[in-house]
Each structure stands twice: as C-alpha cells, then as structure tokens.
Design a protein around this motif. Structure first.
Motif, PDB file in Angstrom:
ATOM      1  N   GLN A 110       5.340 -10.261  -7.269  1.00 50.07           N
ATOM      2  CA  GLN A 110       5.363  -9.189  -8.284  1.00 50.07           C
ATOM      3  C   GLN A 110       6.792  -8.939  -8.763  1.00 50.07           C
ATOM      4  O   GLN A 110       7.017  -8.652  -9.947  1.00 50.07           O
ATOM      5  CB  GLN A 110       4.786  -7.888  -7.721  1.00 50.07           C
ATOM      6  CG  GLN A 110       3.274  -7.918  -7.528  1.00 50.07           C
ATOM      7  CD  GLN A 110       2.719  -6.609  -6.980  1.00 50.07           C
ATOM      8  OE1 GLN A 110       3.388  -5.576  -6.949  1.00 50.07           O
ATOM      9  NE2 GLN A 110       1.469  -6.651  -6.536  1.00 50.07           N
ATOM     10  N   GLY A 137       5.871   2.155  -6.058  1.00 51.79           N
ATOM     11  CA  GLY A 137       4.721   1.397  -5.540  1.00 51.79           C
ATOM     12  C   GLY A 137       4.583   0.029  -6.185  1.00 51.79           C
ATOM     13  O   GLY A 137       3.644  -0.702  -5.902  1.00 51.79           O
ATOM     14  N   LEU A 196      -3.924   3.101 -10.459  1.00 52.51           N
ATOM     15  CA  LEU A 196      -5.129   2.445  -9.928  1.00 52.51           C
ATOM     16  C   LEU A 196      -6.174   3.483  -9.511  1.00 52.51           C
ATOM     17  O   LEU A 196      -7.364   3.309  -9.770  1.00 52.51           O
ATOM     18  CB  LEU A 196      -4.769   1.544  -8.749  1.00 52.51           C
ATOM     19  CG  LEU A 196      -3.988   0.276  -9.113  1.00 52.51           C
ATOM     20  CD1 LEU A 196      -3.409  -0.384  -7.865  1.00 52.51           C
ATOM     21  CD2 LEU A 196      -4.878  -0.716  -9.863  1.00 52.51           C
ATOM     22  N   ARG A 197      -5.709   4.600  -8.898  1.00 49.50           N
ATOM     23  CA  ARG A 197      -6.672   5.642  -8.506  1.00 49.50           C
ATOM     24  C   ARG A 197      -7.348   6.229  -9.741  1.00 49.50           C
ATOM     25  O   ARG A 197      -8.555   6.521  -9.726  1.00 49.50           O
ATOM     26  CB  ARG A 197      -5.977   6.740  -7.687  1.00 49.50           C
ATOM     27  CG  ARG A 197      -5.791   6.362  -6.214  1.00 49.50           C
ATOM     28  CD  ARG A 197      -5.215   7.494  -5.384  1.00 49.50           C
ATOM     29  NE  ARG A 197      -3.799   7.712  -5.635  1.00 49.50           N
ATOM     30  CZ  ARG A 197      -2.820   6.991  -5.080  1.00 49.50           C
ATOM     31  NH1 ARG A 197      -3.090   6.021  -4.244  1.00 49.50           N
ATOM     32  NH2 ARG A 197      -1.561   7.241  -5.363  1.00 49.50           N
ATOM     33  N   GLU A 236      -5.623  -2.899   1.524  1.00 51.29           N
ATOM     34  CA  GLU A 236      -5.033  -4.187   1.130  1.00 51.29           C
ATOM     35  C   GLU A 236      -4.449  -4.072  -0.274  1.00 51.29           C
ATOM     36  O   GLU A 236      -4.582  -3.045  -0.926  1.00 51.29           O
ATOM     37  CB  GLU A 236      -6.128  -5.271   1.186  1.00 51.29           C
ATOM     38  CG  GLU A 236      -6.583  -5.512   2.623  1.00 51.29           C
ATOM     39  CD  GLU A 236      -7.850  -6.350   2.711  1.00 51.29           C
ATOM     40  OE1 GLU A 236      -8.280  -6.900   1.690  1.00 51.29           O
ATOM     41  OE2 GLU A 236      -8.393  -6.429   3.828  1.00 51.29           O
ATOM     42  N   THR A 293       1.943   2.780  -9.507  1.00 48.63           N
ATOM     43  CA  THR A 293       0.764   1.903  -9.638  1.00 48.63           C
ATOM     44  C   THR A 293      -0.399   2.449  -8.808  1.00 48.63           C
ATOM     45  O   THR A 293      -1.553   2.323  -9.213  1.00 48.63           O
ATOM     46  CB  THR A 293       1.092   0.457  -9.210  1.00 48.63           C
ATOM     47  OG1 THR A 293       1.883   0.469  -8.026  1.00 48.63           O
ATOM     48  CG2 THR A 293       1.821  -0.274 -10.310  1.00 48.63           C
ATOM     49  N   MET A 342      -8.514  -1.232  -2.261  1.00 47.21           N
ATOM     50  CA  MET A 342      -7.663  -0.076  -1.953  1.00 47.21           C
ATOM     51  C   MET A 342      -8.185   0.659  -0.720  1.00 47.21           C
ATOM     52  O   MET A 342      -7.410   1.080   0.126  1.00 47.21           O
ATOM     53  CB  MET A 342      -7.607   0.872  -3.154  1.00 47.21           C
ATOM     54  CG  MET A 342      -6.827   0.295  -4.305  1.00 47.21           C
ATOM     55  SD  MET A 342      -6.882   1.336  -5.752  1.00 47.21           S
ATOM     56  CE  MET A 342      -5.808   2.686  -5.265  1.00 47.21           C
ATOM     57  N   VAL A 350      -4.129  -4.931  -4.252  1.00 40.30           N
ATOM     58  CA  VAL A 350      -4.836  -5.360  -5.454  1.00 40.30           C
ATOM     59  C   VAL A 350      -4.110  -6.595  -6.003  1.00 40.30           C
ATOM     60  O   VAL A 350      -2.907  -6.760  -5.771  1.00 40.30           O
ATOM     61  CB  VAL A 350      -4.817  -4.188  -6.465  1.00 40.30           C
ATOM     62  CG1 VAL A 350      -5.442  -4.564  -7.789  1.00 40.30           C
ATOM     63  CG2 VAL A 350      -5.508  -2.958  -5.858  1.00 40.30           C
ATOM     64  N   ARG A 355       5.377  -4.835  -5.118  1.00 43.89           N
ATOM     65  CA  ARG A 355       5.010  -4.738  -3.710  1.00 43.89           C
ATOM     66  C   ARG A 355       4.997  -6.093  -3.024  1.00 43.89           C
ATOM     67  O   ARG A 355       4.738  -6.171  -1.828  1.00 43.89           O
ATOM     68  CB  ARG A 355       3.622  -4.142  -3.636  1.00 43.89           C
ATOM     69  CG  ARG A 355       3.606  -2.804  -2.859  1.00 43.89           C
ATOM     70  CD  ARG A 355       2.255  -2.335  -2.799  1.00 43.89           C
ATOM     71  NE  ARG A 355       1.882  -1.246  -2.014  1.00 43.89           N
ATOM     72  CZ  ARG A 355       1.743   0.000  -2.440  1.00 43.89           C
ATOM     73  NH1 ARG A 355       2.153   0.343  -3.635  1.00 43.89           N
ATOM     74  NH2 ARG A 355       1.232   0.895  -1.659  1.00 43.89           N
ATOM     75  N   ARG A 384      -7.237  11.473  -0.336  1.00 44.21           N
ATOM     76  CA  ARG A 384      -7.135  10.092  -0.821  1.00 44.21           C
ATOM     77  C   ARG A 384      -8.039   9.226   0.028  1.00 44.21           C
ATOM     78  O   ARG A 384      -7.996   9.279   1.250  1.00 44.21           O
ATOM     79  CB  ARG A 384      -5.685   9.614  -0.677  1.00 44.21           C
ATOM     80  CG  ARG A 384      -4.868   9.839  -1.936  1.00 44.21           C
ATOM     81  CD  ARG A 384      -3.459   9.388  -1.738  1.00 44.21           C
ATOM     82  NE  ARG A 384      -3.342   7.968  -1.403  1.00 44.21           N
ATOM     83  CZ  ARG A 384      -2.189   7.315  -1.412  1.00 44.21           C
ATOM     84  NH1 ARG A 384      -1.089   7.945  -1.745  1.00 44.21           N
ATOM     85  NH2 ARG A 384      -2.149   6.046  -1.098  1.00 44.21           N
TER      86      ARG A 384
HETATM   87  P1  AMP Z   1       0.155   3.818  -3.097  1.00 44.32           P
HETATM   88  O1  AMP Z   1      -0.312   5.058  -3.785  1.00 44.32           O
HETATM   89  O2  AMP Z   1       1.408   3.256  -3.705  1.00 44.32           O
HETATM   90  O3  AMP Z   1       0.266   3.994  -1.602  1.00 44.32           O
HETATM   91  O4  AMP Z   1      -0.962   2.700  -3.343  1.00 44.32           O
HETATM   92  C1  AMP Z   1      -2.283   2.872  -2.857  1.00 44.32           C
HETATM   93  C2  AMP Z   1      -3.008   1.536  -2.884  1.00 44.32           C
HETATM   94  O5  AMP Z   1      -3.078   1.043  -4.223  1.00 44.32           O
HETATM   95  C3  AMP Z   1      -2.357   0.417  -2.088  1.00 44.32           C
HETATM   96  O6  AMP Z   1      -2.696   0.460  -0.707  1.00 44.32           O
HETATM   97  C4  AMP Z   1      -2.929  -0.811  -2.786  1.00 44.32           C
HETATM   98  O7  AMP Z   1      -4.271  -1.049  -2.422  1.00 44.32           O
HETATM   99  C5  AMP Z   1      -2.928  -0.376  -4.244  1.00 44.32           C
HETATM  100  N1  AMP Z   1      -1.644  -0.688  -4.920  1.00 44.32           N
HETATM  101  C6  AMP Z   1      -0.725   0.198  -5.404  1.00 44.32           C
HETATM  102  N2  AMP Z   1       0.314  -0.439  -5.958  1.00 44.32           N
HETATM  103  C7  AMP Z   1       0.073  -1.766  -5.813  1.00 44.32           C
HETATM  104  C8  AMP Z   1       0.784  -2.944  -6.155  1.00 44.32           C
HETATM  105  N3  AMP Z   1       1.975  -2.911  -6.765  1.00 44.32           N
HETATM  106  N4  AMP Z   1       0.207  -4.150  -5.839  1.00 44.32           N
HETATM  107  C9  AMP Z   1      -0.990  -4.225  -5.233  1.00 44.32           C
HETATM  108  N5  AMP Z   1      -1.709  -3.150  -4.858  1.00 44.32           N
HETATM  109  C10 AMP Z   1      -1.196  -1.932  -5.147  1.00 44.32           C
END
Ligand code: AMP
Length: 191
Positions: free
Chosen positions: A92, A85, A35-36, A57, A31, A53, A59, A88, A135
């Motif tokens: 969810q 990811g 999201l990125r 925090e 995820t 992000m 999403v 979380r 990042r």
């Molecule tokens: P990650 O790459 O998994 O470390 O995710 C980077 C950022 O994306 C996190 O710090 C959150 O802001 C957002 N994010 C990723 N996955 C989730 C999720 N399942 N729920 C909420 N926010 C998420």
C-alpha cells in the motif's frame, strides 16, 4: 501538510488526528472510518469488507487504495490531509507513492506513535468496556489478531519511511497532552 499517522491499534492515532485537524485545518482520512461507513451503507465495497474487518484481517489493497485515491481528489484535501490507518502494508505504501506522484504531490512527514503491546491491550479493553464494544471489531479475540497483523504487515512500514527520511517517532505512552505536545513539536520541525 500531507502526513501519515502510523501506529498500532489503540495507539491514539484517532485522538491525535482530531487535534491536528483542528490546528492545521486539514481533514483526517481514516480508512477504518471510510470502510465502516461503507459497511453500514451496505455498498459493494462494504459488502466485501465486512467479514474481513470483523475477523481483524486486512481488506484488499485494491479496495483501500481506490477509496483513498478518490478521497484525496476531493476539494477539502487541496491543502493537505492526515492519513490514518493507511498505508498498512508495504504494498500500500508503494501504491501511495505512485498515486501521489501521478497527482503531482508528495508527503511531508510520517509520524509514528510507539506503544508497547501490553499497554495497547489494556487501552482497547478499556475502550470495549466504555463503548460496550460499539465497533464490531472491538473484542478480545479480534484485538489479538489486529495486533498480530500490525506486527507482521504494518510495522515494516516504519523502516520503509525511515529510509525515505520522512519518519518521526513519538512516544505514545505519555499522557494525551504530552503526546500532543510531542506531535506538535515534530510537525513544527517538519513544516
Ligand atoms: P482501523 O479503524 O484503522 O483500526 O481499521 C479497522 C479495520 O478496517 C482493520 O482491522 C481492517 O480490517 C480495515 N482496514 C482499515 N484500514 C485498512 C487498510 N489501509 N488496509 C486494509 N484494511 C484496512
């Protein structure tokens, strides 16, 4: 095989997921990556997620649950997938249970990588040095926030999945090869 990779930021989920993708021929559904990509493409989801992000925090559940549900419907997920990811939060995880039930499928295993906070901080500081903070959320302040969020909101999932009997814990403080061998061991046992 449908599985979740669980663990704090910097635990090595991405590295292990890449190996499982190769060995099992199933896609990694990250995820964070999705999201990125949405942020980079400035989609409506990306515009909503960007600042959240960057602060480290989470999403909103609605957004991530919807993108995961759509992704699971794609053809390459027919034989399984690795969730990285997601989930979380316990909310969810509940939404995932519902979603999979509606799709008529279920999870096979949840693999938790355990790593102490001190080691995580050192690893992410290294990643920042090596990538120059490529990042937007890889910096010292956001890291502390992401770890706090993990302990408060994501760590409760460990009990959640222990109670379902799906949880397998792997010591993520071993070398990458040793972690990989341990992950292979629990996946073989679970499939
Ligand atoms: P990650 O790459 O998994 O470390 O995710 C980077 C950022 O994306 C996190 O710090 C959150 O802001 C957002 N994010 C990723 N996955 C989730 C999720 N399942 N729920 C909420 N926010 C998420």
């Amino acid at each position: 095989m449908r599985m979740i990779l669980l663990g704090p930021p910097g635990a090595g989920k991405g590295t292990q997921a890449a190996r499982i993708v190769e060995n099992f021929g199933i896609p990694q559904l990250s995820t964070g990556d999705m999201l990125r990509a949405a942020v980079a493409a400035a989609t409506p989801v990306g515009l909503k997620a960007k600042d959240v992000m960057e602060r480290g925090e989470l999403v909103s559940d609605d957004i991530v649950v919807a993108i995961v549900s759509d992704r699971i419907d794609e053809a390459d997920c027919a034989n399984g997938f690795i969730l990285d990811g997601f989930p979380r939060t316990v909310a969810q995880a509940g939404a995932l249970d519902e979603m999979l039930k509606e799709k008529g499928i279920g999870l096979d295993v949840v693999v938790e990588l355990t790593v102490d906070d001190g080691i995580l901080i050192a690893r992410i500081e290294n990643r920042i040095k090596e990538t120059g903070g490529a990042r937007a959320d890889d910096n010292a302040e956001t890291l502390k926030k992401r770890l706090d969020v993990y302990h408060a909101q994501t760590a409760p999932l460990i009990d959640y999945y222990r109670n379902t009997g799906l949880l397998k814990s792997v010591d993520g403080m071993q070398t990458i090869e040793e972690v990989a061998a341990s992950v292979d061991g629990v996946l073989k046992a679970g499939t």
